[in-house]
Write a protein that holds these residues in place. Sequence first.
Motif, mmCIF file in Angstrom:
data_model
loop_
_atom_site.group_PDB
_atom_site.id
_atom_site.type_symbol
_atom_site.label_atom_id
_atom_site.label_comp_id
_atom_site.label_asym_id
_atom_site.label_seq_id
_atom_site.Cartn_x
_atom_site.Cartn_y
_atom_site.Cartn_z
ATOM 1 N N VAL A 52 -39.976 34.194 -15.008
ATOM 2 C CA VAL A 52 -40.367 33.011 -14.221
ATOM 3 C C VAL A 52 -40.560 33.393 -12.758
ATOM 4 C CG1 VAL A 52 -39.682 30.689 -13.496
ATOM 5 C CG2 VAL A 52 -39.190 31.440 -15.827
ATOM 6 N N VAL A 53 -39.559 34.073 -12.204
ATOM 7 C CA VAL A 53 -39.624 34.386 -10.770
ATOM 8 C C VAL A 53 -40.527 35.591 -10.507
ATOM 9 C CG1 VAL A 53 -38.237 34.996 -8.745
ATOM 10 C CG2 VAL A 53 -37.313 33.414 -10.456
ATOM 11 N N LEU A 54 -40.323 36.655 -11.278
ATOM 12 C CA LEU A 54 -41.027 37.915 -11.022
ATOM 13 C C LEU A 54 -42.566 37.810 -11.079
ATOM 14 C CD1 LEU A 54 -40.006 40.677 -10.179
ATOM 15 C CD2 LEU A 54 -40.155 41.414 -12.561
ATOM 16 N N PRO A 55 -43.156 37.052 -12.020
ATOM 17 C CA PRO A 55 -44.627 36.964 -12.034
ATOM 18 C C PRO A 55 -45.189 36.471 -10.714
ATOM 19 C CG PRO A 55 -43.715 35.891 -13.978
ATOM 20 C CD PRO A 55 -42.569 36.323 -13.149
ATOM 21 N N TRP A 56 -44.526 35.508 -10.102
ATOM 22 C CA TRP A 56 -45.023 34.954 -8.825
ATOM 23 C C TRP A 56 -44.882 35.978 -7.718
ATOM 24 C CZ3 TRP A 56 -47.801 30.663 -8.917
ATOM 25 C CH2 TRP A 56 -47.679 29.829 -10.047
ATOM 26 N N ILE A 57 -43.773 36.711 -7.726
ATOM 27 C CA ILE A 57 -43.582 37.744 -6.692
ATOM 28 C C ILE A 57 -44.656 38.814 -6.847
ATOM 29 C CG2 ILE A 57 -42.022 39.578 -5.881
ATOM 30 C CD1 ILE A 57 -39.686 37.750 -6.678
ATOM 31 N N LEU A 58 -44.867 39.234 -8.128
ATOM 32 C CA LEU A 58 -45.856 40.283 -8.376
ATOM 33 C C LEU A 58 -47.262 39.824 -7.993
ATOM 34 C CD1 LEU A 58 -44.842 42.037 -11.718
ATOM 35 C CD2 LEU A 58 -45.253 43.115 -9.510
ATOM 36 N N ALA A 59 -47.580 38.582 -8.346
ATOM 37 C CA ALA A 59 -48.921 38.069 -8.037
ATOM 38 C C ALA A 59 -49.128 38.007 -6.525
ATOM 39 C CB ALA A 59 -49.103 36.689 -8.656
ATOM 40 N N TYR A 60 -48.086 37.563 -5.827
ATOM 41 C CA TYR A 60 -48.186 37.476 -4.368
ATOM 42 C C TYR A 60 -48.319 38.872 -3.773
ATOM 43 C CZ TYR A 60 -47.037 36.454 0.482
ATOM 44 O OH TYR A 60 -47.070 36.363 1.837
ATOM 45 N N ALA A 61 -47.491 39.797 -4.288
ATOM 46 C CA ALA A 61 -47.530 41.170 -3.783
ATOM 47 C C ALA A 61 -48.907 41.783 -4.026
ATOM 48 C CB ALA A 61 -46.452 42.004 -4.457
ATOM 49 N N SER A 62 -49.501 41.424 -5.171
ATOM 50 C CA SER A 62 -50.809 41.989 -5.516
ATOM 51 C C SER A 62 -51.892 41.541 -4.534
ATOM 52 C CB SER A 62 -51.215 41.566 -6.923
ATOM 53 O OG SER A 62 -50.252 42.030 -7.833
ATOM 54 N N THR A 63 -51.770 40.324 -4.050
ATOM 55 C CA THR A 63 -52.770 39.860 -3.093
ATOM 56 C C THR A 63 -52.663 40.640 -1.780
ATOM 57 O OG1 THR A 63 -51.313 38.151 -2.258
ATOM 58 C CG2 THR A 63 -52.796 37.519 -4.036
ATOM 59 N N LEU A 64 -51.434 41.118 -1.480
ATOM 60 C CA LEU A 64 -51.250 41.893 -0.246
ATOM 61 C C LEU A 64 -51.537 43.373 -0.453
ATOM 62 C CD1 LEU A 64 -47.857 40.370 0.991
ATOM 63 C CD2 LEU A 64 -50.172 39.754 1.703
ATOM 64 N N ALA A 65 -51.531 43.774 -1.745
ATOM 65 C CA ALA A 65 -51.605 45.207 -2.039
ATOM 66 C C ALA A 65 -52.879 45.861 -1.518
ATOM 67 C CB ALA A 65 -51.498 45.414 -3.551
ATOM 68 N N ASN A 66 -53.927 45.080 -1.463
ATOM 69 C CA ASN A 66 -55.194 45.670 -1.043
ATOM 70 C C ASN A 66 -55.461 45.518 0.457
ATOM 71 O OD1 ASN A 66 -56.320 46.583 -3.693
ATOM 72 N ND2 ASN A 66 -55.754 44.455 -4.123
ATOM 73 N N VAL A 67 -54.456 44.976 1.131
ATOM 74 C CA VAL A 67 -54.591 44.853 2.580
ATOM 75 C C VAL A 67 -53.936 46.068 3.214
ATOM 76 C CG1 VAL A 67 -54.068 43.417 4.579
ATOM 77 C CG2 VAL A 67 -54.501 42.353 2.359
ATOM 78 N N ALA A 68 -54.719 46.913 3.845
ATOM 79 C CA ALA A 68 -54.199 48.151 4.428
ATOM 80 C C ALA A 68 -53.127 47.845 5.467
ATOM 81 C CB ALA A 68 -55.344 48.946 5.053
ATOM 82 N N GLY A 69 -52.100 48.672 5.472
ATOM 83 C CA GLY A 69 -51.056 48.500 6.485
ATOM 84 C C GLY A 69 -49.928 47.617 6.037
ATOM 85 N N THR A 70 -50.083 46.860 4.957
ATOM 86 C CA THR A 70 -48.967 46.033 4.493
ATOM 87 C C THR A 70 -47.999 46.920 3.728
ATOM 88 O OG1 THR A 70 -50.072 45.480 2.459
ATOM 89 C CG2 THR A 70 -50.366 43.938 4.275
ATOM 90 N N SER A 71 -46.757 46.452 3.649
ATOM 91 C CA SER A 71 -45.733 47.267 3.015
ATOM 92 C C SER A 71 -45.964 47.392 1.504
ATOM 93 C CB SER A 71 -44.349 46.670 3.274
ATOM 94 O OG SER A 71 -44.336 45.357 2.786
ATOM 95 N N VAL A 72 -46.733 46.494 0.926
ATOM 96 C CA VAL A 72 -46.961 46.578 -0.511
ATOM 97 C C VAL A 72 -48.299 47.222 -0.864
ATOM 98 C CG1 VAL A 72 -45.468 44.685 -1.216
ATOM 99 C CG2 VAL A 72 -47.804 44.198 -0.498
ATOM 100 N N SER A 73 -48.952 47.806 0.128
ATOM 101 C CA SER A 73 -50.243 48.428 -0.178
ATOM 102 C C SER A 73 -50.052 49.639 -1.091
ATOM 103 C CB SER A 73 -50.966 48.824 1.104
ATOM 104 O OG SER A 73 -50.206 49.774 1.790
ATOM 105 N N ASP A 74 -48.764 50.089 -1.205
ATOM 106 C CA ASP A 74 -48.463 51.191 -2.119
ATOM 107 C C ASP A 74 -48.827 50.832 -3.558
ATOM 108 O OD1 ASP A 74 -47.574 52.610 -0.061
ATOM 109 O OD2 ASP A 74 -45.417 52.373 -0.491
ATOM 110 N N LEU A 75 -48.758 49.546 -3.885
ATOM 111 C CA LEU A 75 -49.083 49.107 -5.233
ATOM 112 C C LEU A 75 -50.523 49.462 -5.592
ATOM 113 C CD1 LEU A 75 -47.736 47.577 -7.610
ATOM 114 C CD2 LEU A 75 -48.651 45.470 -6.649
#
Lengths: 314, 272
Positions: free
Chosen positions: B36-59
């Motif tokens: 329940v919780v993790l899908p939303w975190i992952l989806a949110y992180a994924s939207t940031l993943a392609n933004v250079a310089g963000t901490s989750v761009s490693d994804l």
Amino acid sequence: MTSPAIHISSLTRRFGDKNAVDQLTLAVQAGEIFGFLGHNGAGKTTTIRLLNGVIEATSGQAIVLGLDPQTEGPALRARTGVLTETPSLDERLTARDNLNIYADLYNIPQMEVSERVNSLLDEFELADRADEKVGGYSKGMKQRMALARALLHKPDVLFLDEPTSGLDPVAARHVNDLVEKLARRDGCTVFLCTHNLVEAQKICDRVAVMEHGKLVAIGTPSELTRQFVKRLDVDLEVDPQKIETALQVFRDSPELVVKPPYQNKETFTLTLSGPKAIPELLSNLVKMDVPVFKLAPQEANLEEVYFAINGGQE
Amino acid sequence: MNTRAIKAIVRKDLKVALQNKGVLLPIIIVPLILFVVLPWILAYASTLANVAGTSVSDLGQLLESMPAGLLNELSKYTGEQKTIIFGLVYMLAPMFLIMPVMVSSVLAADSFAGEKERKTLEALLYTPTTDRELFTAKLLGAWTSAILVALLSFVVYAIMANAAGWQSIHAIFFPNWMWIALVVWVSPAVAGLGLVVMVFASSRAQGFQDAYQVGGLVVLPVILLMVGQVSGVMYFSLGIVLAVGLVIWLIDAALLFFASRSFRRGELMTKL
């Protein structure tokens, strides 16, 4: 005489290098209350397990209700009930749930389950708390509940392992009354393991005494007392004027009066060497002109039998 | 087989187990976090993943190091969609297996070791049930419950994953065939694994906690699968999932054979 409900022949169970049950041979008649006495570790619980086919015998044979526990365990257990030393109840479930589940395990016809459960709850005075979790019950209630569960499928033989252990006298008496009623009213054979000798003397038709896995005595309580208790306690009342003379007679007859007398005013409790000492002691008292008002032999009990046997063993 | 007796034992075990907080809490909390919780975190992180310089761009970078097969499967999606699909469909796949293994092992620990601890086993052994019926009932209760909880978790996760990814993907993307194979083929197998391992652990344990600690080691293979997936050594393709399932089923069969041989009334009684 009817055929025995339990027939045991040279039954042995070995654990490591110790025989928990050693060459046990005995028979229990249908409908009798049979006491199985012995201290902790004497082999009582192991015998119950062997007779229900839940552990295997090392050698020897047992036949219970015409069935061999080793090869026909499930069929046999459908006709026996066992009250284990600890009540072994699911304390997170209610009394009714506990009974309903065991009704399924014993394959009691569905139509009869509710009536049987309610009737047992009534008989064992648990009806008003039947829908409470068993964990909140007193020790006596748990024991009654466990007994009710053991009787749910109307067993032909009931094995009771220390049924009154840890109960207060009122609860213990209640359980004993129920057991007696079962045997006398319903004809259920009862195999009662206990180290409560007073209880055994009161309700058992016959008893067997076990020592280190071996059977050391078997018979009715009175047969065993005659066989094993040689000494005899008597209550003796003499003329109060002649108490000193009577005491002198006791001192002069050490072969008859084997322990110092216990005196309560003009009444003595004497331990004599046996029943044959009575006439000789009376004769000695009469010779010394001591009037005897009362002489009452006390009936020996199983406790004395037990200690006589243990004394003999050690 | 006396099915009425088997059902009674299953009913009893589940009723008793569900009153144990040690059993109930992980069964509620773990799926709540994972599905329940993790899908939303992952989806949110994924939207940031392609933004250079963000901490989750490693994804995003992690995705680039994935096996060619996976990249090929994701090729029809755009950058952000790829990371969402990768996160929600592939990264969480091995984690899903924690559910059946955990539920079956926690229930088996309560049923086998817990019963010993509560001193209720002795009375059960004096009933007319055969050793086989007892063993079957004990396994069946924990196994079917684990499968049901896994199925329920899967349904909840399907809703959550699609909802969480909707904003980027605008289509139902979950489940795919790999996930269906995971749920119907691998999930019952890992539930069985948790179960039989716990049967062995319980035979030596004194109580529920003891058994659960030792038997908990059974999640190790699941963690290895997770590491394999995240590190890019492998990915959960349909073929891999079917093969992993087959291996686990074979291990189950072997362990079950030994467990059933060692499940003897007399043995259990003498250990009480």
